[in-house]
Write a protein that holds these residues in place. Sequence first.
Motif, mmCIF file in Angstrom:
data_model
loop_
_atom_site.group_PDB
_atom_site.id
_atom_site.type_symbol
_atom_site.label_atom_id
_atom_site.label_comp_id
_atom_site.label_asym_id
_atom_site.label_seq_id
_atom_site.Cartn_x
_atom_site.Cartn_y
_atom_site.Cartn_z
ATOM 1 N N LYS A 307 0.809 -1.218 0.000
ATOM 2 C CA LYS A 307 0.000 0.000 0.000
ATOM 3 C C LYS A 307 0.840 1.265 0.000
ATOM 4 O O LYS A 307 0.410 2.308 -0.497
ATOM 5 C CB LYS A 307 -0.916 0.023 1.227
ATOM 6 C CG LYS A 307 -1.967 -1.062 1.267
ATOM 7 C CD LYS A 307 -2.781 -0.933 2.541
ATOM 8 C CE LYS A 307 -3.796 -2.053 2.664
ATOM 9 N NZ LYS A 307 -4.562 -1.957 3.925
ATOM 10 N N MET A 344 -9.113 1.515 -0.020
ATOM 11 C CA MET A 344 -8.984 2.828 0.612
ATOM 12 C C MET A 344 -10.296 3.602 0.568
ATOM 13 O O MET A 344 -10.693 4.235 1.544
ATOM 14 C CB MET A 344 -7.874 3.625 -0.073
ATOM 15 C CG MET A 344 -6.489 3.076 0.205
ATOM 16 S SD MET A 344 -5.214 3.978 -0.691
ATOM 17 C CE MET A 344 -3.775 2.993 -0.248
ATOM 18 N N LYS A 354 -7.923 9.370 4.142
ATOM 19 C CA LYS A 354 -8.022 8.735 2.828
ATOM 20 C C LYS A 354 -7.144 9.449 1.807
ATOM 21 O O LYS A 354 -6.486 8.808 0.978
ATOM 22 C CB LYS A 354 -9.478 8.727 2.353
ATOM 23 C CG LYS A 354 -10.363 7.734 3.088
ATOM 24 C CD LYS A 354 -11.781 7.772 2.533
ATOM 25 C CE LYS A 354 -12.682 6.774 3.246
ATOM 26 N NZ LYS A 354 -14.061 6.785 2.719
ATOM 27 N N GLU A 357 -3.595 8.487 2.421
ATOM 28 C CA GLU A 357 -3.331 7.124 1.954
ATOM 29 C C GLU A 357 -3.218 7.067 0.431
ATOM 30 O O GLU A 357 -2.400 6.321 -0.117
ATOM 31 C CB GLU A 357 -4.442 6.187 2.444
ATOM 32 C CG GLU A 357 -4.407 5.930 3.946
ATOM 33 C CD GLU A 357 -3.104 5.272 4.375
ATOM 34 O OE1 GLU A 357 -2.876 4.115 4.023
ATOM 35 O OE2 GLU A 357 -2.306 5.944 5.048
#
Length: 598
Positions: A307, A344, A354, A357
């Motif tokens: 990620k 996500m 978010k 991320e």
Amino acid sequence: MTAALETLRAVFGYETFREPQDAIIDGVINGRDALVIMPTGGGKSLCYQIPSLVRRGCGVVVSPLIALMQDQVDGLRELGVNAAFLNSSLDSQQVREVESALQGGQLDLLYVAPERLVQPRTLDLLLRCDIALFAIDEAHCVSQWGHDFRADYLQLNLLHERFPDVPRIALTATADARTRREIAIRLDLEDARHYIAGFDRPNIRYRIALKQNPRQQLLAFLRSEHAGDAGIVYCLSRRKVEETARWLQEEGIPALPYHAGLPAAERSANQSRFLREEGLVIVATIAFGMGIDKPDVRFVAHLDLPKTVEAYYQETGRAGRDGLPANAWLVYGLQDIIKLRQMMDNSAGSEEHKRAEQQRLNAMLGLCEITSCRRQALLHYFGDTLSDPCGNCDTCLQPVETWDGTEAAQKALSAVYRTGQRFGVSHVIDVLRGLENERVLQLDHHRLGVFGIGADLGANPWRSVFRQLVARGYLSVDMERYGALRLQEKARPLLKGEESLALRKDSSPATNTRQKTRQTLPEDIDITLWEALRECRRQLAEEQGIPPYIIFHDSTLQAMCLQRPRSMAAFGKLPGVGTRKQEKYGDAFLQVINDAAT
């Protein structure tokens, strides 16, 4: 520092500290707090172990993984260090014995799980004892922006409040500037000296390739470069972990699964086997690995895209802790990008979280798609620099070819727009290539001006174009509309012809496996002696029920092969041979060396 150097030599068997170990250790011995960012295998543990042995009292180490404490303590006891742990794996009698040893001043180091440490009973016990220092290992767990957030770490600021005169040292291998700030704030270490030792792991070769037939790509990589080696294969889902482990076993490769959904006993047994046996492959989710001390992991393979760059760096860092050559191998594809973005979007985090991320995923994609040195890009992400290309990553060893993808990108973006931004990659490619299949005809997309304008490229090249457009932020994927592609604001100047775009030429599977790193043994080493020393180590480890590397690392065995000590005094001068190990194992290994000479 005289006492620190004597301890380093007598206990751990090394002559000098690496930078900045000496400055960190000196500061902690003199009662100062520290925040340490040091790469895996860089010697973080010595930064609190030696001050714990030099200062009065017992060093308390906060460690997040109960399953690993036993091996950490076993390794210290092999060195003659009085070490113990307190966690939920102990019964009440064992807990009382450890607590009694602590109160009696009989322990040098005590490992404690964070949830155990913050219990009133534990805190009251520690207040009645001489504490040399508190070490907070894997300190990135305190950060909600980090990749291994642990809520129980949030209470560790109480150490500063309850023990104001005890120095604290927080350590991690992985923290960008934002994570470092949060660690300092949450642990009350804003006034502490911060040591950032650099992030480079020059012995690891970074290699990233496209998924074409991922299982066969992995099999070719293992068979051609890592037959008989210990390694880790990371997968995104539990199901994929189990399926991959079974498949590797069927292919004759010893492999075990590890994920949080396995029964605790099986999970623990698999981890224990991986640590103790040689040549075993563990297939795991990211639930496995934090704090893994096994030094001879020769490869870390990712079958799915991590990620974040932090996660990638942390996971690949489990390879080659002994400083010998190791591989970080990753395959990824467009579906990985879509899947991670979907996860996500569906997360319960705030919009700010978010967005953060997404930025981190974009940075990971940028590392995958880069055409220059991967190591330079990886280090730059953490604020570190490398002046010249590393020469030990795939893009250095086999420079990436690029092509002017401006016109192809414009065609791709136009096709997404003309089809209404309602369709996934496969359908848009069919339109571009002029395929008159049932769906294209049913939707009248064969009448669009973009129909057939991309007939000069095949399906795979077009997939490459779309993957790179998504990775670079020209397109997004709407998972609520079954993976529909949508144009982003960034696409406007490209469509208007105001900018150009160079795209990667994707290599074939054959070229992805050419750059071999299996060079863990020097050319002039005596293989017969090497194998005899390994067998001696294996037998001693089996007798004691400990991993072989706790007796000696491979690097120490290599030194035995190259230097061939014939006396106990010469044996004691080998790297990694302290006083305790010299006394305990010297005769056995000298016998092997002498036998090889006759």
